[in-house]
Design an enzyme around this catalytic site. Sequence first.
Site, PDB file in Angstrom:
ATOM      1  CE  LYS A 186     -40.329  21.793  50.939  1.00 28.62           C
ATOM      2  NZ  LYS A 186     -40.134  20.882  49.792  1.00 28.62           N
ATOM      3  CE  LYS A 208     -40.261  17.744  52.499  1.00 26.50           C
ATOM      4  NZ  LYS A 208     -40.099  17.005  51.236  1.00 26.50           N
TER       5      LYS A 208
END
Length: 330
Positions: free
Chosen positions: A255, A203
Site C-alpha cells: 500500500k 505500507k
Amino acid sequence: MTTYGSFPGARPRRLRTTPVMRRMVAETRLHPADFILPAFVREGVSEPVPIAAMPGVVQHTRDTLKKAAAEAVEAGVSGIMLFGVPEDGKKDAAGTAGTDPDGILQVALRDVRAEVGDELLVMSDLCLDEFTDHGHCGVLDGQGRVDNDATLERYAEMAQVQADAGAHVVGPSGMMDGQIGVIRDALDQIGREDVAILAYTAKYASAFYGPFREAVGSSLKGDRKTYQQDSANARESLRELALDLEEGADMVMVKPAGPYLDILAKVAEASDVPVAAYQISGEYSMIEAAAEKGWIDRDRAILESLTGIKRAGARNILTYWATEVARTLR
C-alpha cells in the site's frame, strides 16, 4: 525465404487483430472475486456523508453500510474492509473508542456479519489513527513519539474485540514492529485461531493518502514517517515481508498500489502466502478528477489501473470501485 524468428515472418500484431483474439490471449484477467471493498462507517449520522475529496464515496450510516455489503455480495466481491469514524468527542490519546465493544467499528462488524454471514469476508482495519485525538497510529510517549511496544498492547486488545465482533480477517495497518506476532498471540489466547491476519507488510508514507484523511476524519498533525516506509526504499519491503511471515501473517499487502508496482512484484515473487494491494484514495481521486474534467476515459482508466495491479502480482485488490467493476465483469 521467410525468416520466422524475426520480421517479416514474426508479426506479433496477428494476436491483436480482433477483440476476441485479444481476449483469448490476454495474460491477465480481472474477476469479481479479486476485489475487496473498503468502506467507512460514521457514528451518529442518519444519512450518508459524501466525501468531497473522493467523489462517489461516502461515510456510511449503519443501515447504508449493510446495504453496501449486500450489494458487494450480489456483485461477487470477496470482501469488505471496514473503517470506523467515531464522533469527535470520543477521540482520546489512547484511542479507547477503538477497543470499546460498543464502539462504531465493533457495532458495524456485528451489523455486517448479521447481514451477510459468511457470504462476504468481513475485514476490519486494525489501527488507532481513527480513534486518537492526535491522529497517530499508536499511543505517544512523553516526548510525543509513537511508543511501539505500548501500541502493541493496544493492538492486541483491538484484535480481540474485533474478532469477538465478528471479523473474519483483521488488517493491522499501523506498521509497528512486531505487530503481527502480538496480534496472532492475542487472537489465539481467546480461541480465535480461525481469524486471519492480512498484514500491511509494505505500507509507505505516501502523499496519496490525502483524501483518506478526510474520509476518516483524521486529527493528524505532522506525518507518519517514523513508522511507515520511505518511498525511496525497496529492499526493506522484503525484510518486512520476512518478518511478517515469520510472525504468522496469513496474507500480506502492499500500500499504495499504483506508485509501488515494483514493490508489489518483488513481494509477490518472494511470498508464499496470498498478496493483496490497496489502490488508495489518492489513486482513486486522481482518476475521478481527471475523468470529470474530460481528460481521460474514466471506465478504461479504472480497468487499466486495476489490470496493472493484478499483472504486477496482486491476488486481491482493495479498491473503492470494487462493486462497480465487479458488476461490469459479471
